[in-house]
Write a protein that holds these residues in place. Structure first.
Motif, mmCIF file in Angstrom:
data_model
loop_
_atom_site.group_PDB
_atom_site.id
_atom_site.type_symbol
_atom_site.label_atom_id
_atom_site.label_comp_id
_atom_site.label_asym_id
_atom_site.label_seq_id
_atom_site.Cartn_x
_atom_site.Cartn_y
_atom_site.Cartn_z
ATOM 1 N N ILE A 192 5.817 5.853 -3.365
ATOM 2 C CA ILE A 192 6.979 5.138 -3.901
ATOM 3 C C ILE A 192 6.675 3.636 -3.946
ATOM 4 C CG2 ILE A 192 8.604 6.908 -3.132
ATOM 5 C CD1 ILE A 192 9.412 5.125 -0.796
ATOM 6 N N GLY A 193 7.555 2.861 -4.535
ATOM 7 C CA GLY A 193 7.331 1.412 -4.612
ATOM 8 C C GLY A 193 8.468 0.743 -5.356
ATOM 9 N N VAL A 194 8.490 -0.576 -5.230
ATOM 10 C CA VAL A 194 9.498 -1.385 -5.904
ATOM 11 C C VAL A 194 8.726 -2.450 -6.666
ATOM 12 C CG1 VAL A 194 10.938 -3.373 -5.263
ATOM 13 C CG2 VAL A 194 11.510 -1.114 -4.400
ATOM 14 N N LEU A 195 9.228 -2.879 -7.813
ATOM 15 C CA LEU A 195 8.593 -4.014 -8.496
ATOM 16 C C LEU A 195 9.321 -5.273 -8.015
ATOM 17 C CD1 LEU A 195 6.479 -5.033 -10.455
ATOM 18 C CD2 LEU A 195 8.046 -4.548 -12.337
ATOM 19 N N PHE A 196 8.713 -5.961 -7.056
ATOM 20 C CA PHE A 196 9.399 -7.112 -6.458
ATOM 21 C C PHE A 196 9.495 -8.259 -7.457
ATOM 22 C CE2 PHE A 196 8.272 -4.706 -2.682
ATOM 23 C CZ PHE A 196 9.492 -4.728 -2.031
ATOM 24 N N GLY A 197 10.687 -8.799 -7.551
ATOM 25 C CA GLY A 197 10.961 -9.854 -8.522
ATOM 26 C C GLY A 197 12.120 -9.453 -9.438
ATOM 27 N N LEU A 198 12.407 -8.137 -9.486
ATOM 28 C CA LEU A 198 13.485 -7.686 -10.373
ATOM 29 C C LEU A 198 14.854 -7.902 -9.738
ATOM 30 C CD1 LEU A 198 12.019 -4.357 -11.851
ATOM 31 C CD2 LEU A 198 11.937 -6.667 -12.816
ATOM 32 N N ASP A 199 14.957 -7.575 -8.444
ATOM 33 C CA ASP A 199 16.241 -7.802 -7.759
ATOM 34 C C ASP A 199 15.945 -8.414 -6.394
ATOM 35 O OD1 ASP A 199 18.983 -7.344 -6.547
ATOM 36 O OD2 ASP A 199 19.285 -6.534 -8.555
ATOM 37 N N LYS A 200 16.973 -8.579 -5.565
ATOM 38 C CA LYS A 200 16.795 -9.253 -4.270
ATOM 39 C C LYS A 200 15.930 -8.400 -3.335
ATOM 40 C CE LYS A 200 20.148 -12.513 -4.889
ATOM 41 N NZ LYS A 200 20.210 -12.344 -6.343
ATOM 42 N N TYR A 201 14.925 -9.052 -2.746
ATOM 43 C CA TYR A 201 13.932 -8.271 -1.999
ATOM 44 C C TYR A 201 14.509 -7.576 -0.775
ATOM 45 C CZ TYR A 201 13.534 -11.934 1.578
ATOM 46 O OH TYR A 201 13.800 -12.805 2.592
ATOM 47 N N ARG A 202 15.546 -8.144 -0.155
ATOM 48 C CA ARG A 202 16.088 -7.491 1.046
ATOM 49 C C ARG A 202 16.853 -6.216 0.674
ATOM 50 N NH1 ARG A 202 19.381 -11.779 3.902
ATOM 51 N NH2 ARG A 202 19.941 -9.999 5.196
ATOM 52 N N TYR A 203 17.481 -6.256 -0.497
ATOM 53 C CA TYR A 203 18.153 -5.055 -1.006
ATOM 54 C C TYR A 203 17.107 -3.956 -1.251
ATOM 55 C CZ TYR A 203 21.560 -2.297 -3.657
ATOM 56 O OH TYR A 203 22.407 -1.301 -4.083
ATOM 57 N N GLU A 204 16.008 -4.352 -1.917
ATOM 58 C CA GLU A 204 14.955 -3.378 -2.260
ATOM 59 C C GLU A 204 14.315 -2.796 -1.010
ATOM 60 O OE1 GLU A 204 15.311 -2.733 -5.098
ATOM 61 O OE2 GLU A 204 14.983 -4.323 -6.566
ATOM 62 N N PHE A 205 14.136 -3.643 -0.003
ATOM 63 C CA PHE A 205 13.507 -3.194 1.247
ATOM 64 C C PHE A 205 14.358 -2.095 1.893
ATOM 65 C CE2 PHE A 205 13.175 -3.831 5.927
ATOM 66 C CZ PHE A 205 11.819 -3.624 6.114
ATOM 67 N N ALA A 206 15.662 -2.339 1.978
ATOM 68 C CA ALA A 206 16.548 -1.325 2.566
ATOM 69 C C ALA A 206 16.500 -0.047 1.719
ATOM 70 C CB ALA A 206 17.977 -1.860 2.660
ATOM 71 N N GLY A 207 16.504 -0.196 0.388
ATOM 72 C CA GLY A 207 16.454 0.969 -0.503
ATOM 73 C C GLY A 207 15.174 1.777 -0.304
ATOM 74 N N LEU A 208 14.055 1.074 -0.245
ATOM 75 C CA LEU A 208 12.750 1.743 -0.033
ATOM 76 C C LEU A 208 12.770 2.582 1.244
ATOM 77 C CD1 LEU A 208 9.764 -0.773 -0.513
ATOM 78 C CD2 LEU A 208 9.895 1.546 -1.416
ATOM 79 N N LEU A 209 13.267 1.972 2.323
ATOM 80 C CA LEU A 209 13.272 2.684 3.606
ATOM 81 C C LEU A 209 14.247 3.859 3.583
ATOM 82 C CD1 LEU A 209 12.879 -0.145 6.256
ATOM 83 C CD2 LEU A 209 11.138 1.250 5.166
ATOM 84 N N MET A 210 15.369 3.687 2.890
ATOM 85 C CA MET A 210 16.323 4.805 2.788
ATOM 86 C C MET A 210 15.696 5.948 1.986
ATOM 87 S SD MET A 210 19.684 2.495 2.255
ATOM 88 C CE MET A 210 21.020 3.654 2.130
ATOM 89 N N HIS A 211 14.928 5.594 0.972
ATOM 90 C CA HIS A 211 14.245 6.617 0.175
ATOM 91 C C HIS A 211 13.251 7.380 1.067
ATOM 92 C CE1 HIS A 211 12.509 7.469 -4.131
ATOM 93 N NE2 HIS A 211 12.857 8.564 -3.483
ATOM 94 N N ALA A 212 12.499 6.624 1.874
ATOM 95 C CA ALA A 212 11.524 7.251 2.782
ATOM 96 C C ALA A 212 12.241 8.149 3.798
ATOM 97 C CB ALA A 212 10.703 6.179 3.494
ATOM 98 N N GLU A 213 13.357 7.645 4.341
ATOM 99 C CA GLU A 213 14.136 8.442 5.321
ATOM 100 C C GLU A 213 14.624 9.733 4.669
ATOM 101 O OE1 GLU A 213 17.256 5.711 6.540
ATOM 102 O OE2 GLU A 213 15.795 4.410 7.533
ATOM 103 N N HIS A 214 15.065 9.613 3.434
ATOM 104 C CA HIS A 214 15.572 10.790 2.725
ATOM 105 C C HIS A 214 14.480 11.845 2.546
ATOM 106 C CE1 HIS A 214 17.150 13.391 -0.360
ATOM 107 N NE2 HIS A 214 16.150 13.046 -1.149
ATOM 108 N N LEU A 215 13.291 11.419 2.092
ATOM 109 C CA LEU A 215 12.210 12.393 1.844
ATOM 110 C C LEU A 215 11.800 13.073 3.147
ATOM 111 C CD1 LEU A 215 10.100 10.379 -0.767
ATOM 112 C CD2 LEU A 215 11.616 12.314 -1.216
ATOM 113 N N GLU A 216 11.767 12.288 4.199
ATOM 114 C CA GLU A 216 11.395 12.857 5.509
ATOM 115 C C GLU A 216 12.457 13.868 5.970
ATOM 116 O OE1 GLU A 216 9.180 10.669 8.150
ATOM 117 O OE2 GLU A 216 9.185 12.458 9.421
ATOM 118 N N ALA A 217 13.730 13.492 5.794
ATOM 119 C CA ALA A 217 14.812 14.377 6.252
ATOM 120 C C ALA A 217 14.895 15.639 5.389
ATOM 121 C CB ALA A 217 16.150 13.631 6.216
ATOM 122 N N ALA A 218 14.746 15.473 4.078
ATOM 123 C CA ALA A 218 14.952 16.609 3.173
ATOM 124 C C ALA A 218 13.725 17.515 3.077
ATOM 125 C CB ALA A 218 15.344 16.094 1.780
#
Ligand code: SAM
Length: 469
Positions: free
Chosen positions: A240-266
């Motif tokens: 997975i990954g984010v293209l940094f520069g498109l939106d606020k990096y702290r928002y993207e960071f939380a999203g990335l980790l939530m995505h990782a948590e989801h894949l691990e849980a599911a």
């Protein structure tokens, strides 16, 4: 509602939860006691939740930040040693029907030279890559269901795996193509791909819809749920990954980790890799017109916090970054880098004339693979051309459990040394070979197990005599 197990993108990457996470991080960014507790927790090397890691990312206490950087560096060493896996992108086609406003492949770009490699052209590109010494590729393409069909991708993968040339062979083909169906993911798996890579670009839905105004990629849920379908289709390594520069990096960071948590849980297994591309200028794209770019200090902090939050997930940096930036973040958590890359379609055989631009973005680190390998070794890293995990089926959850238990060190270090030795024998310049041979001689004594060490020494001797097993 944040529901880590939900199959719906907007539940597992929940906007309200991200906003609450950011508010919580802001409230606590000077809370030294909490930050100490989080650093202590992270030292157990079991990772942190998106909320916890977001506090560390927001923290602006100088001393605590130094601790965060030190811990990231230590975790990197513990999980990955000093090995850096090498790969190259191979651009198959830049035909695209999407309207992504940051990408020069967007359908309205009428002056970009559009190309799709034939199987014969793929052969030539792959031989050029093999002649540099590459063993691992990431296939890249725009989205065009009529031209870039699944059959085209499957033929391309078959072509690549079948090319044997001198001592070269591509042993792992990863693929970064548009979100697709479970059936197509199953076909990619059967064709023998390594990692399926798809960047979210941004987790901020409202921005996502504006940045992808037209084409199939406009469908936020279909794009965000792609990794779920890939795993349902049997692909166990996803990137997975984010293209940094498109939106606020702290928002993207939380999203990335939530995505990782989801894949691990599911699915019981988190992402195999996380990529951290930053937006770059390209054909008709002026990156300065996007207002969320991050500076090098912030970028380094981001890499360190990802390393701490998901210690067992590989992290990739491309030639979008300069030698200086790569040097800065390598020790903070990066485990894979590209080298000698061309981002134009057909660019390995024929560098593009200035009048004909088909590159996806301007490459910043333009050094050859030999120069990158030499530079890594001069800094004490072991460039690894190893694909053994993949060959022996230690992917997905099996790889994760090896990595989580620290066992991966025992097989990765010897394999890295042996594949580096092969690279030095087959492709390196005299300077690179001399530096590499000295490094291997020293590093072989870091193979922990005595029996394994004598096997490695024997194999190195055989490779030196051009007698390969
Ligand atoms: N078509 C696939 C998709 O829909 O995701 C693959 C996309 S492309 C070949 C690979 C990645 O390049 C994109 O996901 C995007 O993050 C990145 N990219 C696009 N434009 C870029 C730019 N101007 N600078 C840096 N990276 C860019």
């Amino acid at each position: 509602m944040y529901d880590v197990h939900s199959k719906h993108a907007e539940d597992f990457i929940n906007h309200e939860e991200i906003l609450e996470t950011l508010a919580y991080a802001d409230e606590n960014k000077h809370n030294a006691a909490l930050i100490d507790t989080l650093i202590e927790k992270a030292k157990k090397r079991k990772g942190l939740s998106h909320r916890e890691a977001s506090v560390l990312l927001a923290c602006d206490l100088k001393e605590k930040n130094e601790e965060i950087f030190r811990l990231a560096e230590q975790i990197k060493k513990d999980f990955y040693g000093n090995r850096i896996v090498m790969f190259a992108p191979l651009y198959l086609s830049n035909y695209c029907i999407n309207g992504c406003t940051y990408c020069p492949y967007h359908a309205k770009n009428k002056h970009i030279a559009r190309k799709q490699l034939t199987q014969e052209e793929i052969r030539r590109e792959v031989i050029a890559l093999q002649d540099m010494g590459h063993k691992r590729l990431a296939l890249e393409a725009g989205e065009d269901p009529i031209r870039n069909t699944m059959d085209y991708y499957l033929d391309s993968i078959n072509t690549i795996y079948s090319i044997k040339h001198k001592n070269g062979a591509i042993r792992r083909v990863n693929i970064n193509i548009a979100a697709t169906t479970v059936d197509n993911y199953r076909l990619l798996k059967e064709a023998g791909i390594g990692t399926y890579i798809l960047f979210q670009e941004t987790y901020h839905k409202e921005s996502y819809l504006k940045l992808h105004p037209t084409g199939p990629k406009h469908d936020y849920a279909y794009h965000t749920e792609a990794m779920d379908r890939a795993m349902e289709g049997g692909i166990d390594d996803v990137g997975i990954g984010v293209l940094f520069g498109l939106d606020k990096y702290r928002y993207e960071f939380a999203g990335l980790l939530m995505h990782a948590e989801h894949l691990e849980a599911a699915f019981g297994v988190g992402p195999h890799t996380i990529s951290v591309p930053r937006l770059r200028d390209a054909d008709d794209i002026d990156s300065s017109s996007f207002k969320n770019g991050i500076d090098d200090d912030t970028f380094a902090k981001l890499v360190a916090c990802i390393r701490i939050a998901v210690p067992y997930t590989g992290m990739i940096i491309s030639t979008r970054e300069s030698q200086k930036t790569r040097e800065r973040v390598l020790h903070l958590g990066i485990s894979q880098i590209s080298g000698g890359s061309r981002t134009s379609v057909g660019g390995y055989c024929e560098p593009e004339p200035d009048t004909e631009k088909s590159e996806q973005f301007d490459v910043v680190d333009t050094r050859t693979l030999d120069e990158v390998v030499c530079w890594l070794m001069e800094m004490g890293y072991i460039p690894s051309f190893c694909t053994a995990c993949y060959r022996e089926g230690r992917t997905g959850d099996r790889f994760m459990s090896l990595c989580k238990s620290g066992q991966i060190q025992n097989c990765c270090h010897p394999n890295a040394l042996m594949t580096l030795k092969e690279y030095l024998m087959d492709y390196a310049s005299p300077k690179t070979k001399a530096i590499g041979d000295a490094l291997i001689e020293k590093e072989v004594f870091n193979v922990p197990n005595e029996k394994a060490r004598s096997v490695v020494l024997e194999n190195l001797r055989l490779i030196e005599q051009d007698n390969r097993r």
